[in-house]
Design a protein around this motif. Structure first.
Motif, PDB file in Angstrom:
ATOM      1  N   SER A  12      -8.395   2.159 -21.489  1.00 45.53           N
ATOM      2  CA  SER A  12      -7.419   1.459 -20.505  1.00 45.53           C
ATOM      3  C   SER A  12      -6.565   0.235 -20.814  1.00 45.53           C
ATOM      4  N   ARG A  13      -7.690  -0.985 -21.243  1.00 39.62           N
ATOM      5  CA  ARG A  13      -7.087  -1.851 -22.261  1.00 39.62           C
ATOM      6  C   ARG A  13      -6.656  -1.770 -23.715  1.00 39.62           C
ATOM      7  N   ILE A  14      -6.549  -0.701 -24.615  1.00 36.75           N
ATOM      8  CA  ILE A  14      -6.126  -0.376 -25.589  1.00 36.75           C
ATOM      9  C   ILE A  14      -4.925   0.801 -25.134  1.00 36.75           C
ATOM     10  N   VAL A  45       1.106  -1.469  -0.154  1.00 36.34           N
ATOM     11  CA  VAL A  45      -0.273   0.055  -0.100  1.00 36.34           C
ATOM     12  C   VAL A  45       0.547   1.208  -0.177  1.00 36.34           C
ATOM     13  N   SER A  46       1.713   1.332   1.053  1.00 39.85           N
ATOM     14  CA  SER A  46       2.125   2.813   1.220  1.00 39.85           C
ATOM     15  C   SER A  46       3.181   2.928  -0.311  1.00 39.85           C
ATOM     16  N   THR A  47       3.489   1.892  -0.660  1.00 42.54           N
ATOM     17  CA  THR A  47       5.062   1.832  -1.813  1.00 42.54           C
ATOM     18  C   THR A  47       3.680   2.755  -2.867  1.00 42.54           C
ATOM     19  N   SER A  48       2.733   1.902  -3.184  1.00 41.24           N
ATOM     20  CA  SER A  48       1.677   2.326  -4.331  1.00 41.24           C
ATOM     21  C   SER A  48       1.605   3.791  -4.227  1.00 41.24           C
ATOM     22  N   THR A  49       0.975   3.484  -3.046  1.00 37.39           N
ATOM     23  CA  THR A  49       1.175   5.395  -2.748  1.00 37.39           C
ATOM     24  C   THR A  49       2.075   6.748  -2.797  1.00 37.39           C
ATOM     25  N   ASP A  50       3.264   5.986  -2.777  1.00 40.87           N
ATOM     26  CA  ASP A  50       4.080   7.453  -2.903  1.00 40.87           C
ATOM     27  C   ASP A  50       4.585   7.376  -4.583  1.00 40.87           C
ATOM     28  N   LYS A  51       4.370   5.861  -5.066  1.00 40.53           N
ATOM     29  CA  LYS A  51       4.862   5.486  -6.909  1.00 40.53           C
ATOM     30  C   LYS A  51       3.407   6.921  -7.641  1.00 40.53           C
ATOM     31  N   ILE A  52       2.862   7.666  -7.227  1.00 40.49           N
ATOM     32  CA  ILE A  52       2.270   8.953  -7.507  1.00 40.49           C
ATOM     33  C   ILE A  52       2.452   9.973  -7.197  1.00 40.49           C
ATOM     34  N   ILE A  53       3.572  10.096  -6.377  1.00 38.47           N
ATOM     35  CA  ILE A  53       3.865  11.387  -5.191  1.00 38.47           C
ATOM     36  C   ILE A  53       5.139  11.946  -6.356  1.00 38.47           C
ATOM     37  N   VAL A  54       5.326  13.459  -6.580  1.00 38.90           N
ATOM     38  CA  VAL A  54       6.749  13.686  -7.368  1.00 38.90           C
ATOM     39  C   VAL A  54       7.522  13.683  -6.491  1.00 38.90           C
ATOM     40  N   ASP A  55       8.757  12.596  -7.581  1.00 42.93           N
ATOM     41  CA  ASP A  55       9.337  12.111  -6.279  1.00 42.93           C
ATOM     42  C   ASP A  55      10.993  12.945  -6.620  1.00 42.93           C
ATOM     43  N   LYS A  56      10.818  14.250  -5.848  1.00 45.07           N
ATOM     44  CA  LYS A  56      12.096  15.116  -5.659  1.00 45.07           C
ATOM     45  C   LYS A  56      13.592  14.882  -5.145  1.00 45.07           C
ATOM     46  N   SER A  57      13.387  13.659  -5.170  1.00 48.23           N
ATOM     47  CA  SER A  57      15.158  13.589  -4.278  1.00 48.23           C
ATOM     48  C   SER A  57      16.645  12.984  -5.384  1.00 48.23           C
ATOM     49  N   ARG A  58      15.702  13.244  -6.814  1.00 43.34           N
ATOM     50  CA  ARG A  58      16.633  12.296  -7.323  1.00 43.34           C
ATOM     51  C   ARG A  58      17.899  14.154  -8.384  1.00 43.34           C
ATOM     52  N   ALA A  69      11.286  11.420 -15.804  1.00 43.98           N
ATOM     53  CA  ALA A  69       9.199  11.933 -16.057  1.00 43.98           C
ATOM     54  C   ALA A  69       9.102   9.964 -16.831  1.00 43.98           C
ATOM     55  N   ARG A  70      10.040   9.258 -17.783  1.00 48.60           N
ATOM     56  CA  ARG A  70       9.636   7.817 -18.019  1.00 48.60           C
ATOM     57  C   ARG A  70       9.219   7.520 -17.112  1.00 48.60           C
ATOM     58  N   ARG A  71       9.907   7.014 -15.788  1.00 48.80           N
ATOM     59  CA  ARG A  71       9.965   6.442 -14.706  1.00 48.80           C
ATOM     60  C   ARG A  71       8.364   6.938 -14.200  1.00 48.80           C
ATOM     61  N   ARG A  72       8.174   8.467 -13.731  1.00 48.29           N
ATOM     62  CA  ARG A  72       7.285   8.638 -12.976  1.00 48.29           C
ATOM     63  C   ARG A  72       5.937   8.400 -14.323  1.00 48.29           C
ATOM     64  N   ALA A  73       5.642   8.286 -15.096  1.00 49.77           N
ATOM     65  CA  ALA A  73       4.512   8.288 -16.172  1.00 49.77           C
ATOM     66  C   ALA A  73       4.430   6.615 -15.903  1.00 49.77           C
ATOM     67  N   GLU A  74       5.748   5.870 -16.417  1.00 53.56           N
ATOM     68  CA  GLU A  74       4.969   4.303 -16.305  1.00 53.56           C
ATOM     69  C   GLU A  74       4.647   4.223 -14.189  1.00 53.56           C
ATOM     70  N   GLU A  75       5.474   4.661 -13.995  1.00 47.76           N
ATOM     71  CA  GLU A  75       4.838   4.523 -12.199  1.00 47.76           C
ATOM     72  C   GLU A  75       3.562   4.778 -12.098  1.00 47.76           C
ATOM     73  N   ALA A  76       3.023   5.842 -13.242  1.00 50.66           N
ATOM     74  CA  ALA A  76       1.287   6.302 -12.706  1.00 50.66           C
ATOM     75  C   ALA A  76       0.688   5.878 -13.669  1.00 50.66           C
ATOM     76  N   ASN A  77       1.167   5.420 -14.657  1.00 50.53           N
ATOM     77  CA  ASN A  77       0.426   4.040 -15.975  1.00 50.53           C
ATOM     78  C   ASN A  77      -0.085   2.935 -14.766  1.00 50.53           C
ATOM     79  N   LEU A  78       1.360   1.970 -14.574  1.00 49.54           N
ATOM     80  CA  LEU A  78       0.791   1.372 -13.303  1.00 49.54           C
ATOM     81  C   LEU A  78       0.110   1.571 -12.016  1.00 49.54           C
ATOM     82  N   ALA A  79       0.137   2.859 -11.619  1.00 52.16           N
ATOM     83  CA  ALA A  79      -1.261   3.217 -10.293  1.00 52.16           C
ATOM     84  C   ALA A  79      -2.898   3.617 -11.092  1.00 52.16           C
ATOM     85  N   LYS A  80      -2.837   4.254 -12.138  1.00 48.97           N
ATOM     86  CA  LYS A  80      -3.685   3.941 -12.992  1.00 48.97           C
ATOM     87  C   LYS A  80      -4.639   2.566 -13.309  1.00 48.97           C
TER      88      LYS A  80
END
Length: 511
Positions: free
Chosen positions: A325-327, A5-18, A251-262
Motif C-alpha cells: 500500500s505504501r509503495i 463517516v457517512s461521506t466515507s461510506t458513500d464513496k465506496i458505493i457506485v455513483d449512478k446519479s451522473r 471511473a477515475r473519480r471512483r478509483a481515487e475514492e476507492a483508493n482513499l477508502a483503502k
C-alpha cells in the motif's frame, strides 16, 4: 472534500446519479449513426440540412433574380424599344415573389425529416412558376429588329438567368429542370417551326447549357452531401469521445475514492490489528518459554507455540499488505547507504537455513569475489532476497536444491539469482504471479499459501532502485528469480563485460 463517516461510506458505493449527464450525448450519437447508416441516396437527415441550406441561400440571394430581371428588361427596352418587356418584368418579379413567400414560411417554421419532402415540392412549384416567366420571355418578339440581334439578346439573357438560377438553387434537387425545361421545350418547338439560324442556335446553346448545369449541380450537390457526411462523422466521433471522457472521469473519480477508502482502511487496520497481535505474540512467547513457571500440561505448551507461530504469520501478512500500500501510494522512501549485496545474500541464506534443513534442501552459494559495495536500502534489499529465498524453499520438494548466485551484469551492474528445481510455473501464469494477490496453480495447490504479494513487492522495491526483476521458469524444471541493480548504483564501477565473460565464482554449499 468533506470528511465524515457517512461521506466515507458513500464513496465506496457506485455513483449512478451522473448517468443522466450522458443522455444528451448518447442521443446525439445514436441519431448521427442512424443518419449515417443509410446505404443509398441521401438520408432524410441530410435532405433536411440541404433544405435549410437552400432556404438560407434563397434569403441571401433574394435580390439577385430581381436585379437580373430588371437589367434584362432595361437592356431589351433600350435595344428594341419594346414596352412589352416591362410587362414581362412585372410578371417575372411576381413569380419570384411567390418563391420568396415560400422561403419566408420555411424560415418561420421548423423543417423536419417528416415535412422536408413537402417543402421541397413547394420550392419546386415556385421554380415552375418562375419557369413560366422565362417561357414568356423566350416568346418575346421584336418587329423592328433585323438579323440575329434579338435572338442573340434573348440567348444571352437566358444563359445569365440559367447561371443565376443554378447558383441560387444548388441545394434543391431538380430546380433547374423545373425552371428551364419548359423554356427549352418552347425554344425547340420554335426552332422546328421556324428553323432560322438564330433560333436554332439559341435553342441548341440553351439546351446544352441546361444539361451541363444539371450535371454540375448534381455533382456539387453530391459533394456537399459528402461534406455533410464527413461533418456528421466528426460530430459522431466528438460525441463518442465526450461519452468516453465522461465515463473515464467517473471511473477515475471512483478509483481515487476507492483508493482513499483503502488507505484509510489500511491505516486503521495497522493500528487495530497490530496492537492486539503484539499482545498475543508477547504473551504466547512468555507462555511457551515458561518464564512465569512450568505448564503442567504439555499440550498447552504446544498450543502456545501454535498461537505464537500463527500470530507471527498474520503479522507478516499485515506488513506485506501495508508495504504494498505504501509503495502504491508513493510513500515508500528508501534509506540508502553503502551495502554489500553478497553480505546481505549470505545473511538471508542463514535466516532460511533452518526451514531448508527441515525439508532436506541444499542451498548452494556461487558468488564472485571482490565485489564492491552498492548504494541501496539495506532493509529493502534484505526483504527482496528473503522473499525470493522463502519462495524457493517453499516450492522446492524434499531433497531439492536451491542455487544462489551473485555477480556482475553485462552492463556493469550487480545481480542476485536464486534458482530452484521445484515444479516450476507455467509460462502463461508468470504475469499472474507477478501481479498483486496473484497466485499460480502450483501455489494454490501448495500447503503453504501466502498473500501473493511477495513478488509484486520485490518488483516495486527494485523499481525504486532503478533496477530490474526477471522471472524465468519451466514446468518440472524449476524457477529462477533474478534481482538486478543498475551500474550507477555500484560505488566502484567496472567496465561492462560481455555475456560470455567467464567468472570463477567461489562456491559454498549448505546442506
Amino acid at each position: 472534500m468533506s470528511t465524515g463517516v457517512s461521506t466515507s461510506t458513500d464513496k465506496i458505493i457506485v455513483d449512478k446519479s451522473r448517468s443522466h449527464r450522458n443522455k444528451a450525448v448518447s442521443r446525439t450519437v445514436r441519431a448521427t449513426r442512424d443518419r449515417l447508416q443509410i446505404a443509398t441516396g441521401v438520408s432524410p437527415g441530410f435532405e433536411r440540412e440541404m433544405m435549410q441550406l437552400h432556404v438560407g441561400s434563397v434569403a441571401q440571394s433574394a435580390l439577385a433574380i430581381p436585379v437580373v430581371v430588371m437589367l434584362i428588361a432595361a437592356g431589351g427596352v433600350y435595344l428594341t424599344q419594346e414596352i412589352g418587356l416591362v410587362a414581362w418584368a412585372v410578371l417575372a418579379l411576381t413569380m419570384h415573389a411567390i418563391g420568396m413567400i415560400v422561403a419566408h414560411r420555411a424560415r418561420a417554421r421548423e423543417i423536419t425529416a417528416e415535412n422536408v419532402r413537402r417543402w421541397q415540392r413547394g420550392f419546386l412549384v415556385a421554380q415552375v412558376f418562375m419557369g413560366l416567366a422565362w417561357v414568356a420571355f423566350s416568346l418575346q418578339t421584336c418587329g423592328s429588329c433585323t438579323g440575329v440581334t434579338f435572338d442573340f439578346y434573348k440567348g444571352s439573357a437566358l444563359l445569365v438567368a440559367l447561371a443565376v438560377t443554378a447558383m441560387s438553387t444548388l441545394m434543391l434537387r431538380h430546380a433547374i429542370l423545373c425552371a428551364f425545361l419548359p423554356t427549352v421545350a418552347v425554344l425547340i418547338v420554335l426552332a422546328v417551326l421556324a428553323p432560322a439560324p438564330g433560333t436554332v442556335g439559341m435553342a441548341a446553346i440553351i439546351t446544352a447549357a441546361m444539361l451541363f448545369l444539371v450535371f454540375m449541380t448534381h455533382r456539387l450537390r453530391y459533394t456537399s452531401a459528402q461534406l455533410l457526411s464527413s461533418q456528421s462523422e466528426k460530430d459522431d466521433l466528438i460525441a463518442e469521445l465526450e461519452v468516453a471522457k465522461s465515463m473515464s472521469d467517473e471511473a477515475r473519480r471512483r478509483a481515487e475514492e476507492a483508493n482513499l477508502a483503502k488507505s484509510r482502511f489500511l491505516a486503521s487496520m495497522s493500528h487495530e490489528l497490530r496492537t492486539p497481535l503484539n499482545a498475543i505474540l508477547g504473551f504466547s512467547e512468555v507462555m511457551s518459554t515458561e518464564v512465569l513457571g512450568p505448564l503442567n500440561n504439555p499440550i498447552y505448551k504446544e498450543y502456545t507455540s501454535d498461537i505464537h507461530r500463527s500470530g507471527q504469520h498474520l503479522l507478516n501478512l499485515i506488513n506485506e499488505i501495508l508495504d504494498l500500500s505504501r509503495i502504491e501510494a508513493g510513500k515508500y522512501d528508501l534509506a540508502e547507504d553503502s551495502v554489500h549485496l553478497v553480505d546481505i545474500a549470505e545473511d538471508c541464506i542463514g535466516m532460511v537455513q533452518l526451514r531448508a534443513r527441515a525439508k532436506n534442501i541444499t542451498i548452494s552459494e556461487q558468488v564472485e569475489s571482490g565485489m564492491p559495495a552498492v548504494w541501496a536500502d539495506e532493509k529493502a534489499l534484505r526483504q527482496v532476497i528473503l522473499n525470493l529465498l522463502s519462495n524457493a524453499v517453499k516450492f522446492t520438494p524434499q531433497g531439492g536444491e536451491v542455487v544462489v548466485k551473485a555477480g556482475w551484469t553485462a552492463g556493469g551492474g550487480q545481480y542476485v539469482s536464486i534458482k530452484d528445481n521445484g515444479p516450476g510455473i507455467p509460462e502463461e501464469e508468470i504475469p499472474v504471479v507477478l501481479s498483486a494477490f496473484g497466485q499460480g496453480s502450483i501455489a494454490i495447490k501448495s500447503a503453504e499459501q501466502g498473500t501473493g504479494l511477495g513478488l509484486p513487492i520485490v518488483q516495486a522495491i527494485l523499481a525504486k532502485h532503478n533496477g530490474e526483476f526477471i522471472l524465468k521458469s519451466k514446468l518440472r524444471e524449476g524457477t529462477e528469480a533474478i534481482a538486478i541493480l543498475p551500474a550507477k548504483r555500484v560505488l566502484e564501477s567496472l567496465p561492462a563485460v560481455s555475456e560470455t565473460h567467464a567468472v570463477a565464482p567461489r562456491r559454498k554449499s549448505f546442506a
